[in-house]
Design a protein around this motif. Structure first.
Motif, PDB file in Angstrom:
ATOM      1  N   LEU A   1       0.829  -1.263  -0.072  1.00 56.74           N
ATOM      2  CA  LEU A   1      -0.111  -0.030  -0.155  1.00 56.74           C
ATOM      3  C   LEU A   1       0.889   1.405   0.009  1.00 56.74           C
ATOM      4  O   LEU A   1       0.528   2.147  -0.420  1.00 56.74           O
ATOM      5  N   THR A   2       1.889   1.109   0.675  1.00 60.22           N
ATOM      6  CA  THR A   2       2.959   2.123   0.881  1.00 60.22           C
ATOM      7  C   THR A   2       3.493   2.839  -0.854  1.00 60.22           C
ATOM      8  O   THR A   2       3.369   3.772  -1.033  1.00 60.22           O
ATOM      9  N   HIS A   3       3.831   1.546  -1.250  1.00 62.07           N
ATOM     10  CA  HIS A   3       4.643   1.719  -2.392  1.00 62.07           C
ATOM     11  C   HIS A   3       3.637   2.138  -3.418  1.00 62.07           C
ATOM     12  O   HIS A   3       3.883   3.182  -4.368  1.00 62.07           O
TER      13      HIS A   3
ATOM     14  N   GLN B   1       7.812   8.150  -5.788  1.00 57.89           N
ATOM     15  CA  GLN B   1       8.776   8.335  -4.713  1.00 57.89           C
ATOM     16  C   GLN B   1       9.983   7.131  -4.753  1.00 57.89           C
ATOM     17  O   GLN B   1       9.446   5.954  -4.490  1.00 57.89           O
ATOM     18  N   LYS B   2      11.102   7.541  -5.269  1.00 60.12           N
ATOM     19  CA  LYS B   2      12.066   6.399  -5.277  1.00 60.12           C
ATOM     20  C   LYS B   2      12.783   6.090  -3.828  1.00 60.12           C
ATOM     21  O   LYS B   2      12.983   4.896  -3.467  1.00 60.12           O
TER      22      LYS B   2
ATOM     23  N   LEU C   1      14.886  -3.287   6.459  1.00 60.50           N
ATOM     24  CA  LEU C   1      16.400  -2.719   5.814  1.00 60.50           C
ATOM     25  C   LEU C   1      16.687  -3.337   4.706  1.00 60.50           C
ATOM     26  O   LEU C   1      17.702  -2.717   3.938  1.00 60.50           O
ATOM     27  N   ASN C   2      15.730  -4.122   4.152  1.00 62.46           N
ATOM     28  CA  ASN C   2      15.956  -4.806   2.544  1.00 62.46           C
ATOM     29  C   ASN C   2      14.933  -4.103   1.676  1.00 62.46           C
ATOM     30  O   ASN C   2      14.971  -4.357   0.618  1.00 62.46           O
ATOM     31  N   LEU C   3      14.556  -2.312   1.822  1.00 60.83           N
ATOM     32  CA  LEU C   3      13.986  -1.825   0.945  1.00 60.83           C
ATOM     33  C   LEU C   3      15.082  -0.664   0.401  1.00 60.83           C
ATOM     34  O   LEU C   3      15.500   0.028   1.118  1.00 60.83           O
TER      35      LEU C   3
ATOM     36  N   HIS D   1       6.846   8.569   4.541  1.00 64.90           N
ATOM     37  CA  HIS D   1       5.735   8.115   3.649  1.00 64.90           C
ATOM     38  C   HIS D   1       5.111   6.918   4.340  1.00 64.90           C
ATOM     39  O   HIS D   1       4.208   6.577   3.438  1.00 64.90           O
ATOM     40  N   GLY D   2       5.479   6.412   5.355  1.00 67.69           N
ATOM     41  CA  GLY D   2       4.804   5.514   6.009  1.00 67.69           C
ATOM     42  C   GLY D   2       5.376   5.248   7.321  1.00 67.69           C
ATOM     43  O   GLY D   2       6.478   5.776   7.785  1.00 67.69           O
TER      44      GLY D   2
END
Length: 253
Positions: free
Chosen positions: A49-51, A57-58, A77-79, A138-139
């Motif tokens: 949902l955030t994406h 937004q990169k 941390l893997n984003l 953003h979240g």
């Protein structure tokens, strides 16, 4: 006649500072075990949902409010290229989170990990102004921290942190379980029972009613009980047949 052992009431910072390293080890903390199981599906839904909400937004910024030792923060941390910010009122837990995150980041390939990870000591009940690094997010996620705030306190703290249109994931002890039992932990050295006076029961309808006052909408509620008998452990009489965990997905207007 049996003597009831008195419970020593501490501030949130004192309680979790004393709990420290044992806080999220194995199944010592049954509620965290259940929270981790539910997050296997709930956290990906929040991230999706955030994406979607910030598709242009990169470099996403996501805040973990009440991050503790970083047990959930680590899952962010893997984003790639994201900024991750962990906030907690207890300095001892923040230090543990920093150590764990540094080790975890080192294990991830450079192109598949967050660009920035920051942890800050923050208690909104003492210092209302949040750290600048946590603003304009953003979240936001907050796992098992809600019970330590009244609903107005909690929403007042998190609402300014996120941009309009952003999603939030909040998990809590289910009110059905909270009304059945009061919890304590034993001091590792003295054996003395401890808990905090800052512990509140939040009926689901109350959360639904409070959110709009702070420009938010509850878009989904998920409830759960343990399915694994091993997770129930010593709390078998309290957990079995009772809703124990509740998760909320919220959206800021």
């Amino acid at each position: 006649m049996a003597t009831q052992t008195a419970t020593k009431l501490l501030s949130v910072e004192e309680l979790y500072g004393s709990w420290g390293n044992a806080y999220d080890q194995g199944q010592v903390n049954n509620m965290q075990g259940l929270d981790a199981v539910q997050q296997e599906t709930y956290l990906p839904k929040f991230l999706s949902l955030t994406h979607e909400a910030h598709s242009s937004q990169k470099n996403l910024k996501i805040v973990d409010f009440g991050c503790g030792t970083g047990r959930t923060t680590l899952k962010l941390l893997n984003l790639p290229s994201a900024t991750i910010v962990g906030l907690d009122a207890t300095p001892q837990l923040i230090e543990l989170a920093r150590e764990k995150s540094a080790s975890h980041l080192d294990s991830l390939p450079q192109d598949t990990r967050a660009a920035s990870v920051q942890y800050e000591v923050y208690n909104p009940l003492i210092h209302p102004q949040a750290p600048e690094c946590a603003q304009n997010a953003h979240g936001l996620i907050s796992t098992l921290a809600l019970e330590h705030f009244t609903l107005p306190e909690f929403f007042k703290a998190i609402s300014p942190l996120v941009q309009p249109g952003s999603f939030l994931m909040v998990t809590d002890l289910h009110p059905d379980l909270a009304t059945r039992n009061s919890y304590t932990i034993a001091d590792e050295k003295s054996g003395e029972l401890m808990w905090t006076a800052a512990s509140h029961i939040h009926p689901i309808d109350d959360v639904r009613a409070e959110a709009p006052k702070w420009g938010m909408e509850v878009v989904e509620v998920q409830e759960a009980s343990p399915k694994d008998p091993k997770m129930v452990g010593a709390m078998r009489g309290d957990w079995e047949g009772v809703k124990c965990w509740v998760g909320y997905l919220l959206k800021k207007d």
